[in-house]
Design an enzyme around this catalytic site. Structure first.
Site, mmCIF file in Angstrom:
data_model
loop_
_atom_site.group_PDB
_atom_site.id
_atom_site.type_symbol
_atom_site.label_atom_id
_atom_site.label_comp_id
_atom_site.label_asym_id
_atom_site.label_seq_id
_atom_site.Cartn_x
_atom_site.Cartn_y
_atom_site.Cartn_z
ATOM 1 N N GLU A 1 23.874 -7.865 31.140
ATOM 2 C CA GLU A 1 23.219 -8.274 29.888
ATOM 3 C C GLU A 1 23.107 -7.011 29.051
ATOM 4 O O GLU A 1 22.274 -6.155 29.339
ATOM 5 C CB GLU A 1 21.816 -8.843 30.176
ATOM 6 C CG GLU A 1 21.736 -9.838 31.329
ATOM 7 C CD GLU A 1 22.316 -11.193 30.983
ATOM 8 O OE1 GLU A 1 22.513 -11.447 29.786
ATOM 9 O OE2 GLU A 1 22.594 -11.970 31.909
ATOM 10 N N LEU A 2 23.925 -6.913 27.997
ATOM 11 C CA LEU A 2 24.087 -5.605 27.348
ATOM 12 C C LEU A 2 23.625 -5.608 25.890
ATOM 13 O O LEU A 2 22.818 -6.449 25.497
ATOM 14 C CB LEU A 2 25.542 -5.159 27.490
ATOM 15 C CG LEU A 2 26.092 -5.228 28.924
ATOM 16 C CD1 LEU A 2 27.554 -4.852 28.985
ATOM 17 C CD2 LEU A 2 25.275 -4.375 29.880
ATOM 18 N N CYS B 1 17.105 -6.792 22.600
ATOM 19 C CA CYS B 1 18.561 -6.968 22.620
ATOM 20 C C CYS B 1 19.004 -8.045 21.637
ATOM 21 O O CYS B 1 20.081 -7.950 21.059
ATOM 22 C CB CYS B 1 19.027 -7.305 24.023
ATOM 23 S SG CYS B 1 18.198 -8.742 24.709
ATOM 24 N N LYS C 1 15.262 -1.827 40.600
ATOM 25 C CA LYS C 1 14.957 -0.495 40.074
ATOM 26 C C LYS C 1 14.641 -0.642 38.593
ATOM 27 O O LYS C 1 15.527 -0.691 37.749
ATOM 28 C CB LYS C 1 16.138 0.462 40.249
ATOM 29 C CG LYS C 1 15.735 1.908 40.000
ATOM 30 C CD LYS C 1 16.810 2.753 39.369
ATOM 31 C CE LYS C 1 17.014 2.505 37.919
ATOM 32 N NZ LYS C 1 15.861 2.792 37.039
ATOM 33 N N PRO C 2 13.355 -0.732 38.270
ATOM 34 C CA PRO C 2 12.998 -0.831 36.850
ATOM 35 C C PRO C 2 13.193 0.528 36.166
ATOM 36 O O PRO C 2 13.311 1.552 36.838
ATOM 37 C CB PRO C 2 11.502 -1.198 36.885
ATOM 38 C CG PRO C 2 11.215 -1.577 38.318
ATOM 39 C CD PRO C 2 12.207 -0.847 39.161
ATOM 40 N N ASP C 3 13.200 0.516 34.837
ATOM 41 C CA ASP C 3 13.344 1.772 34.102
ATOM 42 C C ASP C 3 12.126 2.676 34.362
ATOM 43 O O ASP C 3 10.987 2.203 34.442
ATOM 44 C CB ASP C 3 13.464 1.486 32.608
ATOM 45 C CG ASP C 3 13.881 2.737 31.855
ATOM 46 O OD1 ASP C 3 15.086 2.881 31.589
ATOM 47 O OD2 ASP C 3 13.006 3.579 31.540
ATOM 48 N N GLY D 1 20.887 -3.603 30.197
ATOM 49 C CA GLY D 1 20.777 -2.276 29.596
ATOM 50 C C GLY D 1 21.905 -2.073 28.603
ATOM 51 O O GLY D 1 22.424 -3.037 28.034
ATOM 52 N N SER D 2 22.284 -0.822 28.426
ATOM 53 C CA SER D 2 23.262 -0.518 27.386
ATOM 54 C C SER D 2 24.686 -0.876 27.829
ATOM 55 O O SER D 2 24.984 -0.925 29.034
ATOM 56 C CB SER D 2 23.191 0.969 27.044
ATOM 57 O OG SER D 2 23.475 1.715 28.199
ATOM 58 N N GLU E 1 24.634 -0.025 17.577
ATOM 59 C CA GLU E 1 23.286 -0.574 17.779
ATOM 60 C C GLU E 1 22.246 0.509 17.498
ATOM 61 O O GLU E 1 22.296 1.588 18.082
ATOM 62 C CB GLU E 1 23.178 -1.046 19.240
ATOM 63 C CG GLU E 1 21.919 -1.816 19.546
ATOM 64 C CD GLU E 1 21.817 -2.192 21.029
ATOM 65 O OE1 GLU E 1 22.263 -1.396 21.877
ATOM 66 O OE2 GLU E 1 21.290 -3.282 21.321
ATOM 67 N N ASN F 1 12.561 -2.178 27.607
ATOM 68 C CA ASN F 1 12.129 -2.745 26.317
ATOM 69 C C ASN F 1 11.236 -3.974 26.452
ATOM 70 O O ASN F 1 10.303 -4.152 25.691
ATOM 71 C CB ASN F 1 13.346 -3.027 25.419
ATOM 72 C CG ASN F 1 14.270 -4.068 25.987
ATOM 73 O OD1 ASN F 1 14.346 -4.247 27.197
ATOM 74 N ND2 ASN F 1 14.975 -4.756 25.133
HETATM 75 P P1 NAD Z 1 20.289 2.072 29.823
HETATM 76 O O1 NAD Z 1 21.613 1.489 30.133
HETATM 77 O O2 NAD Z 1 20.212 3.504 29.522
HETATM 78 O O3 NAD Z 1 19.240 1.827 31.037
HETATM 79 C C1 NAD Z 1 18.962 0.555 31.566
HETATM 80 C C2 NAD Z 1 18.688 0.690 33.061
HETATM 81 O O4 NAD Z 1 19.846 1.224 33.688
HETATM 82 C C3 NAD Z 1 17.550 1.630 33.427
HETATM 83 O O5 NAD Z 1 16.848 1.103 34.528
HETATM 84 C C4 NAD Z 1 18.260 2.906 33.802
HETATM 85 O O6 NAD Z 1 17.521 3.707 34.700
HETATM 86 C C5 NAD Z 1 19.496 2.369 34.471
HETATM 87 N N1 NAD Z 1 20.644 3.281 34.467
HETATM 88 C C6 NAD Z 1 20.934 4.270 33.586
HETATM 89 N N2 NAD Z 1 22.087 4.869 33.924
HETATM 90 C C7 NAD Z 1 22.542 4.238 35.033
HETATM 91 C C8 NAD Z 1 23.707 4.389 35.864
HETATM 92 N N3 NAD Z 1 24.631 5.317 35.605
HETATM 93 N N4 NAD Z 1 23.845 3.562 36.918
HETATM 94 C C9 NAD Z 1 22.934 2.614 37.180
HETATM 95 N N5 NAD Z 1 21.820 2.431 36.447
HETATM 96 C C10 NAD Z 1 21.632 3.232 35.382
HETATM 97 O O7 NAD Z 1 19.719 1.172 28.657
HETATM 98 P P2 NAD Z 1 18.480 1.465 27.733
HETATM 99 O O8 NAD Z 1 18.962 2.236 26.565
HETATM 100 O O9 NAD Z 1 17.364 1.996 28.508
HETATM 101 O O10 NAD Z 1 18.120 -0.032 27.279
HETATM 102 C C11 NAD Z 1 18.392 -0.507 26.028
HETATM 103 C C12 NAD Z 1 19.702 -1.256 26.015
HETATM 104 O O11 NAD Z 1 19.563 -2.443 26.792
HETATM 105 C C13 NAD Z 1 20.084 -1.745 24.627
HETATM 106 O O12 NAD Z 1 21.456 -1.544 24.414
HETATM 107 C C14 NAD Z 1 19.772 -3.230 24.657
HETATM 108 O O13 NAD Z 1 20.504 -3.993 23.738
HETATM 109 C C15 NAD Z 1 20.053 -3.564 26.076
HETATM 110 N N6 NAD Z 1 19.355 -4.786 26.503
HETATM 111 C C16 NAD Z 1 20.084 -5.930 26.662
HETATM 112 C C17 NAD Z 1 19.459 -7.115 27.024
HETATM 113 C C18 NAD Z 1 20.240 -8.394 27.192
HETATM 114 O O14 NAD Z 1 19.695 -9.355 27.703
HETATM 115 N N7 NAD Z 1 21.497 -8.452 26.787
HETATM 116 C C19 NAD Z 1 18.079 -7.132 27.217
HETATM 117 C C20 NAD Z 1 17.367 -5.952 27.039
HETATM 118 C C21 NAD Z 1 18.028 -4.776 26.693
#
Ligand code: NAD
Length: 547
Positions: free
Chosen positions: A284-285, A318, A211-213, A262-263, A416, A188
């Site tokens: 950071e979720l 986020c 490992k970026p997305d 991430g999530s 969310e 994001n």
């Molecule tokens: P996601 O969890 O699907 O993916 C994030 C990252 O994790 C990606 O690089 C993905 O490849 C990796 N990933 C996915 N599955 C994995 C696994 N099983 N093991 C290890 N890595 C894995 O999240 P998303 O939907 O792509 O991102 C959006 C989410 O991130 C939203 O919930 C948002 O609120 C959150 N977010 C939080 C912050 C913060 O600072 N709190 C900042 C940005 C985004």
């Protein structure tokens, strides 16, 4: 709601995809050509990925739908090699002085500001966000680089602490780098999220494997190129590419610490794997962030802030707001101003300045937003504005949407949405509004609009969120790098930024040096006499006010 510039084909081609500022556009660019950007640049960037699998995944522009480049994919062996190189580089890096590191960080700061147009172009091409939201990213990295450049000693310098026997026990605490930090980042804010957590890790003497997305690899790789240009040793920051569910475990299995953004659902999986290895992690979720408009708020300022709070990066932020609580006394006047502002927003697919909101990142994101809004509508929510996908602008566009009468049981009440959707609720009792803001599992960010800023800060203490912004959406905390940033409850564990953001990457090590007296009977004392002597001494020290 204005559409700027001219609508594109439903296939998502060519919605104002001109790019006057760009250095990255292919000079022979033809809108119908296969790749949108200069393939020499793409080759340079993809060469930074440690990948020997022979497989690649195509990265596609959210602006034109055209391919941007082919990203080589890493195997488990590549992750192994990335860690091997990173460990070797870290051993040398850890011996550099804080001053030497500071110089590299300040060089990075300058380069990021100099090359911000190129960075913003890449962010826009890859993510489809509006340029004004892309701008936040190089800015945040410049601020982060400067902050950690100049606070090295404050956070990492050896600190003297009180010894048990004054004058005779000298104790100091060192900060030892963890080693190699694994960073898994989302799409994001692809530039800032790829770099901002790694910078303090480097400053503390660690190496990074990141490992970026998959959806925004090129932007992350551009960040890594800038690190090299600033003079950071080549092997110190390794990049691997591939699906998180495959590479994630490979990284966690080798790292000394994990920083994940991430999530919440993925965060929980990662926390379990880290627990198995007894390594630390910061998570950071997600969030379902509340904004409170109190009865004494400056309504124009609040309406402007609420638009940024809800629709920055099309709500894929986020810390953006998805729930707004507005005082009864000002509800109608505020809503008029707010909805007018939302209606005046311009949407468009472009790398140029001038649009207020860009595209969502993917079909998945769009599906979630459509599902949330349609579910709410079907169960009785009112759509005050927006509520429609806009395939005429690009494949993943959705209008900024304001909902009223959202109730428990509707998906967007507590889950969310991570899109341009905000639910507005009326309140007449502030205590009730605070309780409702605290509802649910998340606790990332909150915003309070009031003319009484002192009271705003008092109310903040009752809000269960890691950051609270008074008279601002999120920038007051997020851009203040000295302030820790992160979530309470299911919004995360640990903090980025500030002292906590760098100390997480260190082990504290206490070194005690005992002078003259030892811990045991002296001068011919028996054990019993020694025990009495020590008891008397402890009583005396307590009387003298020693801590
Ligand atoms: P996601 O969890 O699907 O993916 C994030 C990252 O994790 C990606 O690089 C993905 O490849 C990796 N990933 C996915 N599955 C994995 C696994 N099983 N093991 C290890 N890595 C894995 O999240 P998303 O939907 O792509 O991102 C959006 C989410 O991130 C939203 O919930 C948002 O609120 C959150 N977010 C939080 C912050 C913060 O600072 N709190 C900042 C940005 C985004």
């Amino acid at each position: 709601m204005n559409a700027t510039p001219e609508p594109a084909e439903p296939s998502g081609t060519g919605a104002g995809a001109s790019s006057a500022a760009t250095d990255i556009l292919d000079p022979d660019h033809d809108p119908k050509a296969s790749y949108a950007i200069d393939q020499a640049l793409v080759r340079r960037l993809t060469g930074l990925v440690r990948a020997t699998s022979g497989e690649s995944v195509r990265s596609v522009s959210q602006i034109t739908g055209q391919p941007l480049g082919d990203i080589p994919q890493s195997s488990a062996q590549d992750v192994e090699e990335a860690f091997r190189r990173a460990r070797k580089a870290q051993a040398t890096w850890a011996r550099t002085t804080l001053k030497e590191r500071e110089a590299l960080f300040m060089r990075l700061h300058d380069i990021v500001l100099e090359r911000q147009d190129e960075i913003m172009d890449m962010i826009c091409w890859e993510s489809g966000k509006a340029r004004k939201h892309a701008f936040d990213e190089p800015l945040h990295i410049a601020l982060t680089a400067r902050y950690y450049a100049r606070t090295g000693n404050r956070h990492l310098g050896t600190k003297r602490v009180a010894g048990v026997v004054p004058g005779l026990t000298h104790v100091e605490v060192n900060r030892i780098p963890k080693g190699v930090v694994g960073i898994i980042s989302p799409w994001n804010y692809p530039f800032t999220m790829a770099l901002c957590d790694g910078l303090p890790a480097l400053k503390a003497g660690n190496a990074v494997v990141c490992k970026p997305d998959a959806q925004t690899m090129l932007t992350a790789l551009l960040g890594v190129e800038l690190l090299r240009e600033a003079g950071f040793p080549e092997d110190l920051w390794q990049v691997v590419a591939g699906p998180g569910r495959v590479l994630g475990s490979e990284i966690i299995g080798r790292a000394d610490y994990i920083c994940f953004t991430g999530s919440t659902s993925t965060g929980k999986l990662i926390a379990k794997q880290c627990a198995e290895r007894l390594i630390g992690c910061s998570l950071e979720l997600g969030g379902k962030n509340p904004i409170l408009i109190l009865r004494d708020a400056d309504l124009d300022r609040a309406a402007e802030g609420a638009v940024r709070a809800a629709f920055s990066n099309a709500g894929q932020l986020c810390v953006s707001m998805e729930r707004m609580f507005v005082a009864d006394q000002v509800y109608d006047r505020f809503m008029q101003k707010f909805v007018d502002r939302v209606n005046a927003m311009s949407l468009g697919a472009t790398t140029e300045w001038g649009v207020d909101m860009g595209s969502l990142i993917s079909q998945d994101q769009l599906d979630t937003v459509v599902e949330h809004v349609e579910d709410a509508r079907a169960k009785g929510a009112r759509v005050l504005t927006g509520g429609r996908a806009r395939p005429d602008l690009g494949p993943y566009f959705y209008e900024p949407t304001v909902l009223e009468n959202v109730q428990p049981g509707m998906q967007c009440f507590a889950d969310e949405s991570f899109g341009p959707v905000i639910a507005v609720y009326r309140f007449n009792d502030e205590a009730d509004a605070i309780a409702r803001a605290n509802d649910g599992e998340y606790g990332l960010n909150a915003s309070i609009y009031t003319r009484d800023t002192k009271r705003g800060r008092e109310i903040a203490k009752q809000v269960k969120c890691g950051t609270v912004n008074v008279n601002e959406a999120f920038g007051a905390t997020f851009a203040s790098i000295d302030s820790p940033m992160g979530g309470m409850r299911e919004s995360g564990m640990g903090r980025r930024q500030g002292a906590e953001g760098i100390l997480r990457y260190t082990e504290s090590q206490s070194v005690g040096t005992q002078k003259i007296l030892r811990f045991g009977p002296m001068f011919g004392m028996s054990d019993e006499q020694y025990a009495k002597f020590m008891t008397t001494s402890v009583r005396l020290m307590s009387k003298l006010g020693r801590k």
